[in-house]
Write an enzyme that holds these catalytic residues in place. Structure first.
Site, PDB file in Angstrom:
ATOM      1  N   HIS A   5     -68.906 -53.220  52.225  1.00 48.31           N
ATOM      2  CA  HIS A   5     -68.542 -51.990  51.508  1.00 48.31           C
ATOM      3  C   HIS A   5     -69.837 -51.202  51.314  1.00 48.31           C
ATOM      4  O   HIS A   5     -70.363 -51.072  50.205  1.00 48.31           O
ATOM      5  CB  HIS A   5     -67.905 -52.363  50.170  1.00 48.31           C
ATOM      6  CG  HIS A   5     -67.177 -51.255  49.463  1.00 48.31           C
ATOM      7  ND1 HIS A   5     -67.269 -49.930  49.831  1.00 48.31           N
ATOM      8  CD2 HIS A   5     -66.348 -51.282  48.385  1.00 48.31           C
ATOM      9  CE1 HIS A   5     -66.529 -49.200  49.019  1.00 48.31           C
ATOM     10  NE2 HIS A   5     -65.946 -49.997  48.129  1.00 48.31           N
ATOM     11  N   ARG A  61     -61.576 -45.420  42.967  1.00 48.87           N
ATOM     12  CA  ARG A  61     -62.921 -44.848  42.995  1.00 48.87           C
ATOM     13  C   ARG A  61     -63.343 -44.356  44.372  1.00 48.87           C
ATOM     14  O   ARG A  61     -63.794 -43.212  44.526  1.00 48.87           O
ATOM     15  CB  ARG A  61     -63.962 -45.884  42.526  1.00 48.87           C
ATOM     16  CG  ARG A  61     -64.083 -46.020  41.036  1.00 48.87           C
ATOM     17  CD  ARG A  61     -64.409 -47.449  40.688  1.00 48.87           C
ATOM     18  NE  ARG A  61     -63.225 -48.234  40.947  1.00 48.87           N
ATOM     19  CZ  ARG A  61     -62.236 -48.399  40.051  1.00 48.87           C
ATOM     20  NH1 ARG A  61     -62.365 -47.909  38.848  1.00 48.87           N
ATOM     21  NH2 ARG A  61     -61.150 -49.079  40.359  1.00 48.87           N
ATOM     22  N   THR A  62     -63.236 -45.236  45.370  1.00 50.01           N
ATOM     23  CA  THR A  62     -63.803 -44.891  46.677  1.00 50.01           C
ATOM     24  C   THR A  62     -63.066 -43.700  47.274  1.00 50.01           C
ATOM     25  O   THR A  62     -63.673 -42.733  47.734  1.00 50.01           O
ATOM     26  CB  THR A  62     -63.717 -46.116  47.620  1.00 50.01           C
ATOM     27  OG1 THR A  62     -64.235 -47.250  46.926  1.00 50.01           O
ATOM     28  CG2 THR A  62     -64.512 -45.888  48.882  1.00 50.01           C
ATOM     29  N   LYS A  74     -44.211 -48.551  60.852  1.00 56.65           N
ATOM     30  CA  LYS A  74     -43.355 -48.688  62.047  1.00 56.65           C
ATOM     31  C   LYS A  74     -43.995 -49.582  63.096  1.00 56.65           C
ATOM     32  O   LYS A  74     -43.437 -49.751  64.179  1.00 56.65           O
ATOM     33  CB  LYS A  74     -43.092 -47.304  62.653  1.00 56.65           C
ATOM     34  CG  LYS A  74     -42.426 -46.326  61.709  1.00 56.65           C
ATOM     35  CD  LYS A  74     -42.326 -44.948  62.366  1.00 56.65           C
ATOM     36  CE  LYS A  74     -42.005 -43.872  61.352  1.00 56.65           C
ATOM     37  NZ  LYS A  74     -42.290 -42.521  61.859  1.00 56.65           N
TER      38      LYS A  74
HETATM   39  N1   CP Z   1     -65.405 -50.118  43.713  1.00 56.36           N
HETATM   40  C1   CP Z   1     -64.318 -49.822  44.464  1.00 56.36           C
HETATM   41  O1   CP Z   1     -64.321 -49.973  45.692  1.00 56.36           O
HETATM   42  O2   CP Z   1     -63.259 -49.369  43.752  1.00 56.36           O
HETATM   43  P1   CP Z   1     -61.853 -48.907  44.368  1.00 56.36           P
HETATM   44  O3   CP Z   1     -61.203 -50.166  44.947  1.00 56.36           O
HETATM   45  O4   CP Z   1     -61.083 -48.325  43.240  1.00 56.36           O
HETATM   46  O5   CP Z   1     -62.132 -47.942  45.472  1.00 56.36           O
END
Ligand code: CP
Length: 300
Positions: free
Chosen positions: A131, A53-54, A82
Site C-alpha cells: 500500500h 480514506r484512500t 458478470k
Molecule cells: N488506510 C486505509 O487504506 O484506509 P481505507 O481502507 O479506508 O482506504
C-alpha cells in the site's frame, strides 16, 4: 519522481520520497495555489475492496488539482459481477482515463493490471501485499512529528496480513530506521518481507511484548488485525483483542512518542488515547490529500 506506475514501496528511493514529501508540504501550506495543476485530467478509481480514506483522498486530491475522477463503483454494481477479468476491466477503464488507482483483494493485482494498460497504475492496496501511497503519507506524518533521521519505530499488530506494514518497513530502510516489530507469533512478518529487510541491511528486531521496547520508541505504528484475510475465523478469534493500547499503556512511553495507525481502527487503540498528545492518526489520515496531490502531480 519518474515512475510509470507505483506498485510497491521498494521502488521508491529516498530521493523519490523526499521529492513527494517536499511537494506535499508546499501543497499543504497553500492548497488553493494548485487548482490549475491538472486541468482536464481524469483519474479512474477502481476499488474492488472497501475504502474510505484512500478512495476519498485520491478523489479530493485530483479535484483540488483541477482534475476529476470517474468511479467504477462497487464490485456488485459493476460488470466484474458478470465475470469480467481484471485485465479486460483495466483495459476498458484505461481508455476512459489518464490514470488508474486500483485496490484489489489479490496480492499482485496492481502489477498485473499495469501490464495491460498504457496509463499509470497506482496501487491503492493489493491484498496483503503493498500500500505504497499509505506509506508516503505515513512518512510525511513521521517527518512532521519526529523527523526521518535517527529514528526508532515500533510496528505492532497484524504484521502478517498488514500491507501498510510491509510497505512502510520497505520504505524505512531508506532512512536507516531501527525497526521493532511487535506481534503474536502467528502474525509475524512474512518470510519474504523479513528477507528483503535483511538484504537491505536494516536493523530489525521482533518481539511479542510491547513493554520490551516501548521506552525506546520515537514512533509507535499500530495496525488492525485484518479479520477479512484470515482463512479460518477461529485463527482470528485466537488473537483478536491482543495488542491493544490505552492511555495507561502510554503512561510508560516517552513524552514525545508519536502514535500512528493507518485506520480504520477497531479496538486496538482505546478512545482515551485520542485525548493524549501522542495521538496523530487523524492528522495522518488528513495528510492523505496533500501527499496524494503531490503524487498525482508528479505521475500524471
Ligand atoms: N488506510 C486505509 O487504506 O484506509 P481505507 O481502507 O479506508 O482506504
Amino acid at each position: 519522481m519518474r515512475h510509470d506506475h507505483l506498485i510497491g514501496a521498494k521502488q521508491l528511493s529516498r530521493a523519490d520520497i523526499e521529492t513527494v514529501l517536499d511537494r506535499a508540504a508546499e501543497m499543504d501550506a497553500d492548497p488553493d495555489e494548485y487548482g490549475d495543476a491538472l486541468p482536464g485530467t481524469l483519474l479512474g478509481l477502481c476499488f474492488f475492496e472497501p475504502s474510505t480514506r484512500t478512495k476519498m483522498s485520491f478523489d479530493a486530491a485530483v479535484k483540488r488539482l483541477g482534475g476529476d475522477s470517474v468511479d467504477m463503483g462497487t464490485v456488485e454494481s459493476s460488470s466484474v459481477k458478470k465475470g469480467e477479468s481484471l485485465a479486460d476491466t483495466m483495459r476498458v477503464i484505461a481508455g476512459y482515463t489518464d490514470g488508474i488507482v486500483l485496490r484489489h483483494p489479490s496480492e499482485g493485482a496492481a502489477k498485473l493490471a499495469a501490464e495491460f494498460v498504457d496509463v499509470p497504475v497506482i496501487n491503492a492496496g493489493d491484498g496483503a501485499g503493498q500500500h505504497p501511497t499509505q506509506t508516503l503519507l505515513d512518512l510525511y506524518t513521521i517527518r512532521e512529528n519526529a523527523g526521518l533521521d535517527d529514528l526508532t519505530v515500533g510496528i505492532m499488530g497484524d504484521l502478517k496480513y498488514g500491507r501498510t506494514v510491509h510497505s512502510l518497513a520497505a520504505a524505512l530502510t531508506n532512512f536507516n530506521a531501527r525497526m521493532h516489530f511487535v506481534s503474536p507469533e502467528s502474525l509475524r512478518l512474512p518470510r519474504n518481507v523479513r528477507f528483503d529487510l535483511h538484504e537491505s541491511g536494516a536493523v530489525v528486531k521482533e518481539h511479542t511484548d510491547l513493554g520490551a521496547v516501548l521506552d525506546q520508541l520515537d514512533v509507535l505504528y499500530v495496525t488492525r488485525i485484518q479479520r477479512e484475510r484470515f482463512p479460518d475465523e477461529n485463527e482470528y478469534r485466537a488473537v483478536a483483542g491482543e495488542y491493544r493500547i490505552d492511555a495507561d499503556t502510554l503512561a510508560r512511553a516517552p513524552d514525545d512518542l508519536t502514535v500512528m495507525h493507518p485506520l480504520p481502527r477497531v479496538d486496538e487503540i482505546a478512545p482515551d488515547v485520542d485525548e493524549t498528545d501522542h495521538a496523530h492518526y487523524f492528522e495522518q489520515a488528513h495528510n492523505g490529500v496533500p501527499v496524494r496531490m503531490a503524487l498525482l502531480d508528479s505521475m500524471l
